[in-house]
Scaffold this motif. Sequence first.
Motif, mmCIF file in Angstrom:
data_model
loop_
_atom_site.group_PDB
_atom_site.id
_atom_site.type_symbol
_atom_site.label_atom_id
_atom_site.label_comp_id
_atom_site.label_asym_id
_atom_site.label_seq_id
_atom_site.Cartn_x
_atom_site.Cartn_y
_atom_site.Cartn_z
ATOM 1 N N UNK A 1 55.726 -3.389 82.665
ATOM 2 C CA UNK A 1 56.472 -4.054 81.520
ATOM 3 C C UNK A 1 57.612 -3.263 80.732
ATOM 4 N N UNK A 2 57.223 -1.969 80.819
ATOM 5 C CA UNK A 2 58.459 -0.920 80.476
ATOM 6 C C UNK A 2 59.402 -0.793 81.605
ATOM 7 N N UNK A 3 58.815 -0.471 82.581
ATOM 8 C CA UNK A 3 59.886 -0.162 83.762
ATOM 9 C C UNK A 3 60.847 -1.338 84.062
ATOM 10 N N UNK A 4 60.279 -2.544 84.000
ATOM 11 C CA UNK A 4 60.977 -3.851 84.050
ATOM 12 C C UNK A 4 62.011 -3.831 83.146
ATOM 13 N N UNK A 5 61.876 -3.437 81.767
ATOM 14 C CA UNK A 5 62.640 -3.327 80.695
ATOM 15 C C UNK A 5 63.929 -2.312 80.786
#
Length: 502
Positions: free
Chosen positions: A147-151
């Motif tokens: 989720x963090x990497x996608x953001x």
Amino acid sequence: MSPAHTPKSSLPPLLGRGPQGVFRRTLPSEQPTGERMVRTLGLTQLTMIGIGAIIGAGIFSLAAAVARDVAGPAVLISFLVAGAASLCAAFAYAEFAGMVPKAGSSYTYCAAVLGELVGWIVGWDLLLEYTAIVAVVAIGMSGYLGFLLNSVGLDLPTWALGAPGTGAGHKVDLLAIVICLGVAWLLTRGTRTSARVETVLTIIKIAIVLLVIVVGFTKVNTDNLSPFAPFGLSGAFTGAATVFFAVFGYDALSTAAEESVEARKKLPKAMMISLAVSMGLYVLVCVVLTGLQNYKELNPSSGISSAFASVGLNGFANLIAVGAVIGIVTVTFSFMMGASRLWYALSRDGLMPAWFGAIHPKRRVPHRATWVIGVVSAVLAGVLPINAVAELTNIGVLLAFVVVSAAVLVLRYRKPDLKRGFRCPGMPVVPILGILFSVWLMSFLKWETWFRLGIWLAVGLVIYAAYGYRRTRQVMPGDSVDLDALNEMPDSDEPEGRLAPL
């Protein structure tokens, strides 16, 4: 009564408590200074290890999965039921921790009261469960890290996003593997150093959870809480059997007894405080989670972050994801520490080869066991889906809770005058409730989970018969120990001011 009038047992020697009996009671002897761990952990660090073990994948991942699939908003009841069952067992663990300040947790307790074979079965069972828990929480972390990497616009290749069967093109959960190996490296740096890192990370995690609660309550839509139990109470109870995984970290804490200052007093306190704080936070987060987003729309991989994103708080969702990653790292730390200390105890007592339990000459930690557990958990996390591993961990720990609750009940009436740093309240009701709760929760687990546990225990019995039975008699020869010897165990060993540097 004189020896001449001592009644003879009708049991064969192998099934007795004599030197050759598999039910002889054993207590570990004191290790030479250079071969034992150092007592460095005080009440604050022990409590942080306990909270670190309890709050993690359960609050950040399992709560959303259980709410969506089996409980709805009644996931709150799931956590309360699991917490009540866990509390009954926690009281039993705390009483034992106040009597037996030795590494090994329920293995050591059961071997001292119910006999060597029972202790081995529980220890072998928990060795798998703790290692599997490390894998489970590492898998839970990867959803939030993704989720963090996608953001920020970063995407891992599809093959590295999860275990086979968890998505199209998935081959391995690369992030979960990295976490397992990284935590193993941290634990081999020494107890004092790794405990300081754990304490800092746990404080950050608690702060983020409190922010979730405070900010989340301002966005709760009470319409999302109705119907409260869409799957009925049976769904909430089924959910309790799954989320129980999230509320028993204190038993891993008890494996650190030989690294605790004033273990008889501080370990029981740390267990109670960590469970109370964690349950309070769990209940409040469940209300926020199911109040922000309809249970049908919850994301089981990044539940809380996705719920906040659904109400327009995308920046806050990223902060939560950071907290989830930190929280899951601390759980991995606590249970990998517990597994390595349990393995150390089994090797020290001769039930497993001494090579695994060797203490690092400088850092004074069981470094070999830690690395083996790190590698095995990395493999499990990399190639297995989370549900299969989570259910396996639950049944093993519930079995240990049944045995520990029974053992504390037996010992309270057999030896009521033993020195206890903590006394389980409500005897005999509380430990009996602990047994009944645990058996009841086990009944909700799938037959495949029972089958896997049976296979693992059968392998353990083969190892005991082929190796452990003979070797442990070389390491700890003689008859059953007198339970009064528990009173002679040192309360604290060295005061804090005289601790050897790590």
